[in-house]
Motif scaffolding. Structure first.
Motif, PDB file in Angstrom:
ATOM      1  N   ASP A 153      32.868  48.828  40.642  1.00 28.61           N
ATOM      2  CA  ASP A 153      33.433  47.516  40.965  1.00 28.61           C
ATOM      3  C   ASP A 153      33.236  47.183  42.445  1.00 28.61           C
ATOM      4  O   ASP A 153      33.914  46.320  42.985  1.00 28.61           O
TER       5      ASP A 153
ATOM      6  N   ASP B  18      35.122  39.011  42.731  1.00 26.14           N
ATOM      7  CA  ASP B  18      35.256  39.894  41.576  1.00 26.14           C
ATOM      8  C   ASP B  18      34.977  41.351  41.899  1.00 26.14           C
ATOM      9  O   ASP B  18      34.817  42.169  40.998  1.00 26.14           O
ATOM     10  N   ARG B  19      34.915  41.695  43.201  1.00 23.81           N
ATOM     11  CA  ARG B  19      34.619  43.069  43.594  1.00 23.81           C
ATOM     12  C   ARG B  19      35.750  43.641  44.437  1.00 23.81           C
ATOM     13  O   ARG B  19      36.312  42.963  45.296  1.00 23.81           O
TER      14      ARG B  19
END
Length: 820
Positions: free
Chosen positions: A310, A569-570
């Motif tokens: 991620d 989103d990381r």
């Protein structure tokens, strides 16, 4: 070689054997326990979610122990623990692994523990004051062993490929290659000679750098005559590798162990900036084991956040992608690493920006268009456009949906509902509030999609007076309105519309009062180009930045509207070579980091900036980060030998890095002057042909044209000696067993055993970016460099000043050839 070195080497082999047996048994027992108590297959009383969470934590911790088995440890620290009065309490030993798991029976400590973090950066003889849960402890580091290649410990007879032994008070560093073979007794008299060789090698290599360099001639410092002692790039301790993570410097560790916020790592060439960026993400990913989270203010229940898959890293060129991927894999990280061009194209396609009939323009946007201030002006114009569109929608009627529930609602009843819920009421007030906020500046573009998702809907309380099918019909109608508003956020259309607005010029003039004519003409040129349906890479970046702002905090996908989804989103982001990205590019890459930790690491050096319009102030590119940016400065060149590091420092004084000369002692590097290019080419080719076959070699020239010219001159001789010359693009520079010909832009971020700069005077002494490129070229080699200069260009500003200082010593090539 010291007797203590032999004793410590013997102890380490015994520890490896102990780990090999004990860790294998421990892992087998742990997995048996996990299988026996798996909540997915066994029924137990209590909360199933809690049981599953505990099971996964145990599994992650076991995976960390497996990492110890695969990657071993990289440093052994011998300490003397003392009390406040300096009395010796006990002696101890600690081993540092890259994993966040401890193995007490082998004295392996978890890398993320407070002790592990501080002891990883210690130096021999250093006094440490370490705050631990039980209170403060005082240690004196009595000796260190730095280890390479102690991996795959679960296999029989694990070995140490290379070990360096240091003790306090002794400048000599004992070195052993192949520790197990070195310690094993010879089986025959003939074997004894071979057995003694590592001892002599260790004694020879153990000379400190100043002592070793004092035994060599001036030219030998920059091109060794004896290559037998040189560790080349293909050997285990030469590459970027993962070993740095178990023995950092204090400054590097300060950056690595900061778990939240933005950290900017600045440093001269060879200081390990990229290593620190990766190391910080590795440190963060280590919390996946669930260990030591409270020590850093983290919630133990959030252990699942720390998944390396991620995370994402951005680099300038494709040549660095594979280079860093290998290191990430050695650090047991499954993170994505990509160059910015790939990222930009990926987002453009997935969000469907500037599709047909638009075509790519080869032009480059002006530097001012790539700033965040320019982006802010466009965002303000977008807000005005969106507010006008939303107000226009409110002036329309609310269309009755063509659904079964809509059909059941009579037209008269719909008109009553429209008047109650659309012409007046809380929904209208919320939409008007959004529009007025966009116009007045109280609500900017940032997070608009999330605001629309929250406000353009009707709750059960608001529709309590309606029956079920009326409520469904009204909600369907409002949903259609919200989808219409979402489609207004199409970044392609927004970018086109703002450049059509007559008030864009006044907005630009307000924000760029000293550059009114420039910004007005720049915007007009862009508008004319867009009318011709031509789009630059810079246009795509700016449009994506507008999209990132609008979609901030929007956590779901909408079917058939691909551009309304979050960028953030990381869990962690790193950006390498920040100085060669524009403000908007860094803005866009940094936006990938989730708000929860906002962990962004940027690394770079203004002295190595090679692009016009590169980032100068990191804070300008990250206006969405409220917390102060942590600044880390690294100033020790670990890549190069001391003479090469001093030479690089002399060239750095001419860059935008504004380095100060720290010493007055001249460097004295030979600079081979020539009249004819062919003579220098023959001289350089002869030198390269005499190198060991595994040495990595690069020839660096300022442009593609000069690079090609030198390649044509040297290639025949190099090919005849199987040196495999190649003009390398960005994707091929990491290929081994090649002689690479390239430019500073392509070579930046990489390192080689040997570098050749055939003509310093080819670098324009009036162009700061070219002088930065010259510094990049000189700072690439680890062991050796050959510098050349045409003898008619000795008035070149850099050449002249460095020759006057004595940092460069002209060596006419005719004399060199005569000696040869």
């Amino acid at each position: 070689m010291r007797e203590l070195t032999r004793t410590q080497a013997t102890n380490e082999i015994q520890v490896l054997d102990k780990i090999s047996d004990g860790l294998r048994d421990a892992l087998r027992q742990n997995y048996d326990d996990l299988r026996a108590n798996n909540p997915a297959v066994t029924r137990s009383e209590g909360d199933i979610e809690i049981a599953a969470k505990l099971h996964n934590i145990k599994l992650s911790l076991n995976e960390a122990l497996e990492e110890v088995g695969r990657r071993g440890y990289g440093r052994v620290i011998f300490v003397r623990q003392e009390d406040d009065a300096g009395n010796v309490l006990k002696n101890g030993v600690y081993r540092v692994s890259q994993a966040n798991a401890s193995l007490p029976e082998a004295s392996i400590i978890a890398r993320n523990s407070p002790l592990g973090s501080q002891i990883a950066s210690c130096r021999v003889g250093e006094e440490l004051e370490i705050r631990l849960p039980g209170g403060e402890r005082y240690f004196v580091v009595t000796s260190l062993v730095d280890i390479e290649g102690a991996v795959q410990l679960l296999r029989p007879n694990p070995d140490i490929k290379l070990a360096r032994f240091q003790i306090a008070g002794d400048p000599v560093v004992d070195v052993i290659r192949g520790v197990r073979a070195f310690l094993e007794p010879p089986t025959a008299p003939a074997a004894r000679v071979a057995d003694e060789q590592p001892v002599r090698e260790a004694r020879d290599v153990a000379l400190s750098k100043p002592e070793a360099e004092a035994t060599r001639g001036a030219s030998d410092l920059f091109w060794p005559s004896d290559w037998s002692r040189v560790v080349f790039a293909d050997e285990p301790d030469a590459a970027l590798g993962s070993q740095f993570f178990t023995r950092t410097t204090r400054e590097q560790e300060d950056a690595i162990r900061t778990v939240r916020g933005v950290t900017a790592v600045h440093g001269i060439a060879g200081t390990g900036k990229t290593s620190v960026a990766l190391g910080r993400l590795k440190f963060f990913a280590n919390f996946r084991s669930g260990e030591h989270m409270r020590d850093y203010g983290l919630n133990p229940n959030d252990w699942a956040d720390f998944d390396s898959s991620d995370m994402i890293g951005f680099v300038l060129s494709p040549s660095l992608v594979q280079y860093l991927k290998q290191t990430a894999e050695e650090l047991e990280m499954r993170m994505k690493i990509m160059d910015f061009e790939e990222y930009r194209n990926q987002e453009r396609q997935s969000r469907r920006l500037f599709g047909r009939p638009y075509k790519r323009s080869p032009d480059t946007n002006d530097a001012i268009q790539q700033t965040v201030l320019w982006l802010k002006v466009l965002a303000d114009a977008v807000c005005l456009h969106l507010a006008e569109a939303m107000e226009a929608t409110l002036r329309e009627t609310l269309s009755k949906p063509e659904t079964p529930d809509g059909v059941r609602t009579s037209d008269a009843r719909w008109q009553n509902m429209e008047g109650q819920f659309w012409r007046s009421g809380p929904l209208r007030a919320r939409i008007l509030g959004l529009a007025r906020g966009l116009k007045g500046g109280s609500n900017g573009l940032q997070g608009l999609a999330a605001s629309l998702d929250r406000d353009v809907r009707l709750s059960d309380h608001e529709t309590a007076s309606l029956n079920d099918f009326e409520r469904r019909a009204l909600r369907e109608a409002v949903l259609n309105v919200s989808l219409r508003f979402f489609r207004l956020l199409n970044p392609t259309e927004l970018y086109l519309e703002v450049h059509k607005r007559p008030d864009l010029s006044s907005l630009l003039a307000k924000n760029f009062p000293n550059q009114v004519s420039v910004v007005t003409e720049t915007a007009a040129q862009t508008a004319r180009r867009l009318e011709e349906r031509l789009v630059t890479d810079g246009d795509v970046v700016t449009a994506l930045c507008l999209n990132a702002l609008a979609c901030d905090g929007f956590e779901r996908d909408i079917k058939d509207i691909p551009y309304v989804r979050t960028f953030s989103d990381r869990i962690a982001v790193f950006i390498d070579e920040y100085q060669d990205f524009s403000e908007q590019q860094v803005f866009l890459m940094g936006y990938r980091a989730k708000r929860k930790y906002r962990q962004i690491t940027v690394a770079g050096d203004l002295g190595q900036q090679l692009h016009v319009g590169g980032l100068q102030q990191i804070s300008h590119a990250l206006p969405y980060v409220a917390e102060p940016i942590r600044q880390i400065v690294l100033d020790t060149n670990f890549r190069q030998s001391q003479p090469l590091a001093r030479l690089s420092d002399s060239f750095r004084a001419f860059t935008t890095g504004e380095a100060e000369r720290l010493e007055e002692q001249p460097v004295g590097a030979p600079m081979h002057t020539f009249q004819d290019r062919a003579e220098l080419a023959d001289f350089v080719a002869t030198r390269i042909n005499s190198l060991p076959g595994t040495a990595s070699v690069v020839v660096i020239s300022p442009s593609a044209e000069t690079t090609e010219a030198w390649f044509e001159l040297m290639a025949p001789s190099l090919e005849s000696s199987f040196r495999n010359p190649i003009v390398s693009d960005r994707a091929r520079l990491t290929e081994r067993l090649k002689t690479h010909f390239t430019t500073p832009l392509q070579a930046k971020g990489l390192e080689f055993d040997v570098a050749v700069v055939p003509d310093i005077s080819e670098f324009n002494d009036e162009d700061l970016l070219q002088l930065n490129g010259l510094y990049v070229a000189v700072s690439r080699p680890r062991h050796a460099i050959t510098l050349g200069c045409r003898d008619t260009n000795l008035a070149h500003r850099v050449v002249k000043q460095l020759c006057q200082r004595g940092d460069l010593v002209p060596a006419p090539l005719s004399a060199d050839l005569a000696v040869a």
